[in-house]
Motif scaffolding. Structure first.
Motif, PDB file in Angstrom:
ATOM      1  N   ALA A 185       1.010  -0.928  -0.046  1.00  0.00           N
ATOM      2  CA  ALA A 185       0.032  -0.095   0.013  1.00  0.00           C
ATOM      3  C   ALA A 185       0.860   1.317   0.016  1.00  0.00           C
ATOM      4  CB  ALA A 185      -0.939  -0.025   1.231  1.00  0.00           C
ATOM      5  N   ARG A 186       1.898   1.339   0.788  1.00  0.00           N
ATOM      6  CA  ARG A 186       2.722   2.169   0.870  1.00  0.00           C
ATOM      7  C   ARG A 186       3.455   2.721  -0.460  1.00  0.00           C
ATOM      8  NH1 ARG A 186       5.225   5.557   4.764  1.00  0.00           N
ATOM      9  NH2 ARG A 186       7.162   6.581   4.049  1.00  0.00           N
ATOM     10  N   GLY A 191       2.287   1.600  -3.399  1.00  0.00           N
ATOM     11  CA  GLY A 191       1.599   1.967  -4.453  1.00  0.00           C
ATOM     12  C   GLY A 191       0.903   3.444  -4.139  1.00  0.00           C
ATOM     13  N   LEU A 192       0.915   3.995  -3.046  1.00  0.00           N
ATOM     14  CA  LEU A 192       0.664   5.295  -2.790  1.00  0.00           C
ATOM     15  C   LEU A 192       1.717   6.474  -3.376  1.00  0.00           C
ATOM     16  CD1 LEU A 192      -1.310   5.147   0.430  1.00  0.00           C
ATOM     17  CD2 LEU A 192      -2.127   5.687  -1.923  1.00  0.00           C
ATOM     18  N   SER A 193       2.997   5.978  -2.977  1.00  0.00           N
ATOM     19  CA  SER A 193       4.004   6.734  -3.125  1.00  0.00           C
ATOM     20  C   SER A 193       4.651   6.846  -4.521  1.00  0.00           C
ATOM     21  CB  SER A 193       5.209   6.688  -1.887  1.00  0.00           C
ATOM     22  OG  SER A 193       5.760   5.204  -2.268  1.00  0.00           O
ATOM     23  N   ARG A 194       4.729   5.563  -5.120  1.00  0.00           N
ATOM     24  CA  ARG A 194       5.417   5.426  -6.520  1.00  0.00           C
ATOM     25  C   ARG A 194       6.774   5.481  -6.450  1.00  0.00           C
ATOM     26  NH1 ARG A 194       0.696   7.525 -10.816  1.00  0.00           N
ATOM     27  NH2 ARG A 194      -0.981   6.462  -9.902  1.00  0.00           N
TER      28      ARG A 194
END
Length: 511
Positions: A189-190, A192-195
């Motif tokens: 999740a981290r 995916g959000l930060s890319r």
């Protein structure tokens, strides 16, 4: 007549009250064999053992994870200059303490097969709580640190934690997957959000590592199950061996008791039967010889002779049975002395000569006259030769021939060979003839009935003398029996040692 044996002792001998033991033993053997034949047990069969091994491993390594968490929190706080890792460490230690208390509680309880699944779920729940703590750690961030350095720090920490958990918790499958699935979700999740490429790389590498370590954990678990299965098989085999030994001991005890009862019976019968038989033989011999005067009717004299012959035959049968009984019981003692096999053979030929002439049988002897004496029991060897000669006369037809040879063997021993031209013995009946109470079909049809103990007694006596017995026979060609005594039984003639004469000492004179 009383034999002097107490009835209480005889009651013990034939007591069958121990039958219930054999039933219990047979049931135990049957259950053990069913377990062994069922193959390797499944993992469910060892749930209780697996949980006990897991609880032991957790309690033994209880201090490793707290120490690691404290080191990680101290280093993170020092470099990040942020107290958030201290709160994470407090949360993780709390969950770890709860898991340790749960394991200690499981050790104090008696885990049954029904409760094993419930305890397994509780222990997996404890691992999941610790996994959530590692997920919280994976979500940590450091504003004062270089992003790549802190990502490397988190990755190294998670990999070490994964390794320690795998080595200590592989007996609780799938503890690795349950314990680090929250961390994998948090990293995914981290990233995916930060890319961020570093976050994506960390999430990918850690996910693959968790899957790999889960595979390693499962392989270790399966290997442990095989060890438990082999241990269980070994225990079952030991139990079956113990049961078989118990059954063997019980069977041996019963055989010894039966043999004791047989020996007592034969000893009693030898006394009870011989006493009236001696009277029958004595009075019938007196009557047939007309010692007290002539009998008015000649038929009575013939009957008296029949009585004497039948009584003598019965006495011979009793003696043979007693001889074989003593041999089997190991109580047939040899009275050894220097005897001549040639003299024994000639005496026995003379004893059967009358019966041979009655059937017009010719006995030819071919012996070596210079045979030395042998060390043997004269009575036993006479019984051997007489049994073999009697069999030859019995089975040789009218006008037949018997050849007797006495001489040296190739190994330096002595032998006696007796060959007749009787009907012979079929090859498949030779083992029967050599067994106790065994008689061939031709013997049953053509000869007088006996016990079938003659040849077994001959074999046993020769075995007591370390000798050998050989029977050769072909149907309608005759039979040859050979009794062999070893070379160590032959007494070689050694000249007497001359006593040395005393020699007078000469005095020496010195000039």
């Amino acid at each position: 007549m009383s034999t002097g044996v107490s009835t209480s002792t005889d009651k013990i001998i034939v007591d069958k009250s121990r039958g219930h033991r054999n039933k219990a033993v047979s049931k135990a053997v049957r259950q053990t064999r069913e377990r062994l034949q069922s193959g390797h047990a499944s993992s469910s069969a060892f749930d209780r053992d697996v949980l006990q091994m897991y609880v032991t491993a957790v309690l033994q390594g209880a201090a490793i994870m707290p120490l690691f968490v404290i080191i990680v929190a101290a280093l993170g706080t020092y470099f990040a200059e942020d107290a958030s890792l201290l709160f994470w460490a407090l949360l993780t230690l709390t969950c770890h303490t709860a898991n340790i208390l749960l394991a200690r509680h499981a050790r104090t309880k008696e885990i049954t097969a029904e409760a094993a699944r419930r305890w397994r779920n509780l222990l997996l729940a404890g691992q999941f709580l610790i996994g959530c703590c590692w997920a919280v750690f994976a979500l940590q961030d450091c504003a004062a640190c270089e992003p790549s350095s802190f990502t490397l720090y988190k990755g190294a920490t998670l990999l070490i934690a994964l390794s320690v958990t795998t080595m200590s918790n592989f007996m609780l499958t799938p503890a690795v997957l349950v314990g680090f699935a929250p961390a994998v979700v948090a990293l995914a999740a981290r990233s995916g959000l930060s890319r961020d490429i570093l976050e994506l790389s960390l999430a990918g590498v850690f996910t693959v590592t968790v899957v790999f370590f889960n595979y390693i954990s499962d392989r270790l678990f399966q290997f442990s199950l095989k060890i438990l299965s082999f241990q269980s098989e070994k225990d079952d085999l030991i139990a079956e061996l113990e049961v078989a030994k118990s059954m063997s001991d019980e069977a041996r005890r019963r055989a010894e008791e039966a043999n004791l009862a047989k020996s007592r019976f034969l000893a009693s019968m030898s006394h009870e039967l011989r006493t009236p038989l001696n009277a029958i033989l004595g009075f019938s011999e007196v009557m047939s010889a007309e010692v007290m005067g002539p009998l008015a009717n000649p038929t009575y004299k013939e009957y008296a002779g029949d009585i004497h012959r039948s009584g003598q035959h019965l006495l011979d049968l009793i003696n043979e049975i007693l001889d074989l009984s003593r041999i089997e019981a190991g109580k047939y003692e040899l009275s050894e002395e220097a005897v001549s096999l040639l003299d024994i053979t000639e005496d026995c030929i003379g004893m059967v000569q009358l019966r041979a002439r009655a059937k017009n049988i010719t006995i030819h002897d071919q012996v070596e006259r210079q045979l030395p004496a042998i060390w043997a029991d004269e009575k036993s060897m006479r019984q051997v030769v007489l049994n073999l000669l009697s069999n030859a006369v019995k089975f040789t037809p009218q006008g037949g021939e018997i050849n007797v040879k006495v001489g040296w063997t190739a190994g330096g021993g002595q032998y006696i060979s007796i060959r007749d031209n009787g009907p012979g013995i079929p090859e498949d009946e030779i083992p029967v003839v050599l067994s106790a109470f065994g008689q061939g079909s031709i013997a049953i049809k053509s000869a007088e009935q006996g016990t079938g103990l003659g040849l077994p007694i001959v074999q046993a006596i020769l075995a007591k003398h370390d000798g050998q017995f050989i029977l050769k026979s072909r149907l309608r060609e005759g039979t040859e029996v050979i009794a062999i005594l070893p070379a160590k039984r032959v007494l070689q003639s050694i000249p007497a040692v001359e006593q040395a004469r005393p020699v007078a000492k000469k005095r020496r004179s010195f000039a």
